[in-house]
Scaffold this motif. Structure first.
Motif, PDB file in Angstrom:
ATOM      1  N   LYS A   1      37.437  40.742  44.049  1.00  0.00           N
ATOM      2  CA  LYS A   1      37.993  40.897  42.696  1.00  0.00           C
ATOM      3  C   LYS A   1      38.715  42.227  42.523  1.00  0.00           C
ATOM      4  O   LYS A   1      38.269  43.249  43.029  1.00  0.00           O
ATOM      5  CB  LYS A   1      36.870  40.787  41.646  1.00  0.00           C
ATOM      6  CG  LYS A   1      36.239  39.406  41.579  1.00  0.00           C
ATOM      7  CD  LYS A   1      35.083  39.348  40.617  1.00  0.00           C
ATOM      8  CE  LYS A   1      33.789  39.869  41.199  1.00  0.00           C
ATOM      9  NZ  LYS A   1      33.229  39.008  42.252  1.00  0.00           N
ATOM     10  N   VAL A   2      39.830  42.173  41.790  1.00  0.00           N
ATOM     11  CA  VAL A   2      40.517  43.379  41.328  1.00  0.00           C
ATOM     12  C   VAL A   2      40.606  43.265  39.815  1.00  0.00           C
ATOM     13  O   VAL A   2      41.001  42.224  39.284  1.00  0.00           O
ATOM     14  CB  VAL A   2      41.934  43.504  41.938  1.00  0.00           C
ATOM     15  CG1 VAL A   2      42.651  44.721  41.352  1.00  0.00           C
ATOM     16  CG2 VAL A   2      41.864  43.609  43.449  1.00  0.00           C
ATOM     17  N   CYS A   3      40.245  44.331  39.101  1.00  0.00           N
ATOM     18  CA  CYS A   3      40.191  44.289  37.641  1.00  0.00           C
ATOM     19  C   CYS A   3      41.063  45.395  37.059  1.00  0.00           C
ATOM     20  O   CYS A   3      41.080  46.518  37.560  1.00  0.00           O
ATOM     21  CB  CYS A   3      38.734  44.460  37.200  1.00  0.00           C
ATOM     22  SG  CYS A   3      38.500  44.372  35.422  1.00  0.00           S
ATOM     23  N   LEU A   4      41.772  45.048  35.982  1.00  0.00           N
ATOM     24  CA  LEU A   4      42.713  45.988  35.371  1.00  0.00           C
ATOM     25  C   LEU A   4      42.699  45.817  33.855  1.00  0.00           C
ATOM     26  O   LEU A   4      42.752  44.695  33.359  1.00  0.00           O
ATOM     27  CB  LEU A   4      44.118  45.698  35.918  1.00  0.00           C
ATOM     28  CG  LEU A   4      45.305  46.415  35.274  1.00  0.00           C
ATOM     29  CD1 LEU A   4      45.284  47.886  35.611  1.00  0.00           C
ATOM     30  CD2 LEU A   4      46.613  45.777  35.746  1.00  0.00           C
TER      31      LEU A   4
ATOM     32  N   LYS B   1      44.843  46.501  30.537  1.00  0.00           N
ATOM     33  CA  LYS B   1      46.217  46.850  30.174  1.00  0.00           C
ATOM     34  C   LYS B   1      46.607  46.124  28.898  1.00  0.00           C
ATOM     35  O   LYS B   1      46.356  44.926  28.762  1.00  0.00           O
ATOM     36  CB  LYS B   1      47.173  46.470  31.314  1.00  0.00           C
ATOM     37  CG  LYS B   1      48.617  46.899  31.080  1.00  0.00           C
ATOM     38  CD  LYS B   1      49.481  46.527  32.265  1.00  0.00           C
ATOM     39  CE  LYS B   1      50.917  46.955  32.035  1.00  0.00           C
ATOM     40  NZ  LYS B   1      51.811  46.551  33.133  1.00  0.00           N
ATOM     41  N   ASP B   2      47.226  46.847  27.962  1.00  0.00           N
ATOM     42  CA  ASP B   2      47.780  46.259  26.733  1.00  0.00           C
ATOM     43  C   ASP B   2      46.755  45.447  25.952  1.00  0.00           C
ATOM     44  O   ASP B   2      47.067  44.394  25.392  1.00  0.00           O
ATOM     45  CB  ASP B   2      49.001  45.386  27.047  1.00  0.00           C
ATOM     46  CG  ASP B   2      50.118  46.166  27.724  1.00  0.00           C
ATOM     47  OD1 ASP B   2      50.252  47.374  27.437  1.00  0.00           O
ATOM     48  OD2 ASP B   2      50.847  45.572  28.541  1.00  0.00           O
ATOM     49  N   GLY B   3      45.513  45.913  25.946  1.00  0.00           N
ATOM     50  CA  GLY B   3      44.475  45.231  25.173  1.00  0.00           C
ATOM     51  C   GLY B   3      43.833  44.055  25.869  1.00  0.00           C
ATOM     52  O   GLY B   3      43.068  43.306  25.255  1.00  0.00           O
ATOM     53  N   TYR B   4      44.123  43.865  27.168  1.00  0.00           N
ATOM     54  CA  TYR B   4      43.563  42.748  27.923  1.00  0.00           C
ATOM     55  C   TYR B   4      42.891  43.252  29.199  1.00  0.00           C
ATOM     56  O   TYR B   4      43.347  44.231  29.803  1.00  0.00           O
ATOM     57  CB  TYR B   4      44.656  41.740  28.297  1.00  0.00           C
ATOM     58  CG  TYR B   4      45.193  41.002  27.100  1.00  0.00           C
ATOM     59  CD1 TYR B   4      44.613  39.800  26.673  1.00  0.00           C
ATOM     60  CD2 TYR B   4      46.266  41.503  26.362  1.00  0.00           C
ATOM     61  CE1 TYR B   4      45.090  39.130  25.561  1.00  0.00           C
ATOM     62  CE2 TYR B   4      46.752  40.839  25.249  1.00  0.00           C
ATOM     63  CZ  TYR B   4      46.159  39.648  24.859  1.00  0.00           C
ATOM     64  OH  TYR B   4      46.629  38.992  23.750  1.00  0.00           O
ATOM     65  N   ARG B   5      41.834  42.580  29.580  1.00  0.00           N
ATOM     66  CA  ARG B   5      41.227  42.817  30.888  1.00  0.00           C
ATOM     67  C   ARG B   5      41.684  41.692  31.806  1.00  0.00           C
ATOM     68  O   ARG B   5      41.424  40.517  31.556  1.00  0.00           O
ATOM     69  CB  ARG B   5      39.701  42.848  30.803  1.00  0.00           C
ATOM     70  CG  ARG B   5      39.026  42.911  32.175  1.00  0.00           C
ATOM     71  CD  ARG B   5      37.642  43.493  32.116  1.00  0.00           C
ATOM     72  NE  ARG B   5      37.718  44.916  31.779  1.00  0.00           N
ATOM     73  CZ  ARG B   5      36.666  45.737  31.775  1.00  0.00           C
ATOM     74  NH1 ARG B   5      35.461  45.280  32.064  1.00  0.00           N
ATOM     75  NH2 ARG B   5      36.803  47.004  31.458  1.00  0.00           N
TER      76      ARG B   5
ATOM     77  N   LYS C   1      34.520  47.293  37.765  1.00  0.00           N
ATOM     78  CA  LYS C   1      35.237  48.564  37.655  1.00  0.00           C
ATOM     79  C   LYS C   1      36.727  48.262  37.621  1.00  0.00           C
ATOM     80  O   LYS C   1      37.219  47.412  38.350  1.00  0.00           O
ATOM     81  CB  LYS C   1      34.913  49.455  38.858  1.00  0.00           C
ATOM     82  CG  LYS C   1      33.467  49.930  38.880  1.00  0.00           C
ATOM     83  CD  LYS C   1      33.220  50.849  40.051  1.00  0.00           C
ATOM     84  CE  LYS C   1      31.765  51.325  40.055  1.00  0.00           C
ATOM     85  NZ  LYS C   1      31.488  52.202  41.222  1.00  0.00           N
ATOM     86  N   THR C   2      37.448  48.976  36.754  1.00  0.00           N
ATOM     87  CA  THR C   2      38.881  48.709  36.623  1.00  0.00           C
ATOM     88  C   THR C   2      39.679  49.556  37.596  1.00  0.00           C
ATOM     89  O   THR C   2      39.351  50.712  37.866  1.00  0.00           O
ATOM     90  CB  THR C   2      39.359  48.992  35.182  1.00  0.00           C
ATOM     91  OG1 THR C   2      39.026  50.333  34.837  1.00  0.00           O
ATOM     92  CG2 THR C   2      38.698  48.045  34.204  1.00  0.00           C
ATOM     93  N   ALA C   3      40.754  48.945  38.141  1.00  0.00           N
ATOM     94  CA  ALA C   3      41.630  49.631  39.091  1.00  0.00           C
ATOM     95  C   ALA C   3      42.826  50.206  38.354  1.00  0.00           C
ATOM     96  O   ALA C   3      43.042  49.936  37.173  1.00  0.00           O
ATOM     97  CB  ALA C   3      42.092  48.646  40.160  1.00  0.00           C
ATOM     98  N   LYS C   4      43.638  51.005  39.079  1.00  0.00           N
ATOM     99  CA  LYS C   4      44.887  51.502  38.509  1.00  0.00           C
ATOM    100  C   LYS C   4      45.867  50.347  38.399  1.00  0.00           C
ATOM    101  O   LYS C   4      45.737  49.326  39.049  1.00  0.00           O
ATOM    102  CB  LYS C   4      45.474  52.595  39.400  1.00  0.00           C
ATOM    103  CG  LYS C   4      44.653  53.881  39.406  1.00  0.00           C
ATOM    104  CD  LYS C   4      45.292  54.921  40.272  1.00  0.00           C
ATOM    105  CE  LYS C   4      44.451  56.208  40.279  1.00  0.00           C
ATOM    106  NZ  LYS C   4      45.036  57.232  41.159  1.00  0.00           N
ATOM    107  N   ASP C   5      46.896  50.519  37.568  1.00  0.00           N
ATOM    108  CA  ASP C   5      47.906  49.475  37.357  1.00  0.00           C
ATOM    109  C   ASP C   5      48.783  49.369  38.592  1.00  0.00           C
ATOM    110  O   ASP C   5      49.743  50.110  38.762  1.00  0.00           O
ATOM    111  CB  ASP C   5      48.749  49.821  36.130  1.00  0.00           C
ATOM    112  CG  ASP C   5      49.751  48.704  35.808  1.00  0.00           C
ATOM    113  OD1 ASP C   5      49.767  47.710  36.555  1.00  0.00           O
ATOM    114  OD2 ASP C   5      50.483  48.854  34.840  1.00  0.00           O
TER     115      ASP C   5
END
Length: 201
Positions: free
Chosen positions: A16-19, A21-25, A191-195
């Protein structure tokens, strides 16, 4: 339930990759066997707003993204000097979730409500839509129910029609609500990744 556990286990085991952005996961899943899935959750409501799949092709090559939930990708065929788009009056289906319902909107259907028959088809695990004038027929799969091993039932279906749009609402059973909660709990742990664009289908 076995179906629920299978779906949850499959998501847990996926890469999994998580991000955020703009109010969304956004979560990009890569499964054993090569299939991919992208989901988007509204961070304010925690409701899943989009799910798209890219499945491995049987005869090689890269698959295209298929939208299960959310607005469909625009359908465009391009030739050498010509771009062909679907007619703007062709009926098309969008599916969305609310906290308590599964909802389909079929746009560009001008017929009055009395002309539609929306029927649960437990044997084939879907919902069928037809008009009495035989101008429209559509089969709506309900993977949300299949994942918990349930068949669609007529009593959970309600239908309205306005602005040339047929709105079909299916009340989520408790098993679907529980599975969604369990999946969301897992998504919140990521955990969230960079864009880096990896989450975009």
């Amino acid at each position: 339930m076995a179906g629920e556990n299978n779906w949850l286990d499959m998501l847990k085991k996926a890469e999994k990759v998580c991000l955020d952005k703009d109010g969304y996961r956004k979560v990009h899943y890569r499964f054993d066997g090569g299939n991919e899935m992208v989901e988007e959750y509204n961070l304010q409501t925690n409701v899943l707003t989009r799910r798209a799949w890219k499945r491995v092709q049987t005869i090689g090559g890269q698959g295209t993204w298929e939208v299960e939930l959310g607005d469909p990708e625009p359908s465009t065929l391009t030739s050498t000097n010509l771009e062909i788009k679907e007619s703007s009056v062709t009926p098309f289906v969008t599916k969305r979730l609310t906290k308590s319902n599964i909802e389909w909107r079929i746009r560009n259907l001008p017929y009055p409500l009395a002309m539609y028959s929306v029927t649960a088809d437990p044997e084939n695990m879907n919902i069928t839509v037809r008009t009495s004038n035989k101008k429209y027929f559509k089969v709506l799969p309900v993977p949300d129910l299949q994942r918990v091993g349930l068949q669609p039932t007529q009593k959970n279906i309600s239908v309205t029609h306005q602005y040339n749009t047929l709105i079909i609402t299916y009340l989520k059973p408790q098993q679907v609500l529980l599975l969604e909660k369990n999946v969301l709990d897992e998504v919140k742990k990521l955990k969230t990744a960079k864009d880096d664009g990896q989450c975009n289908p």
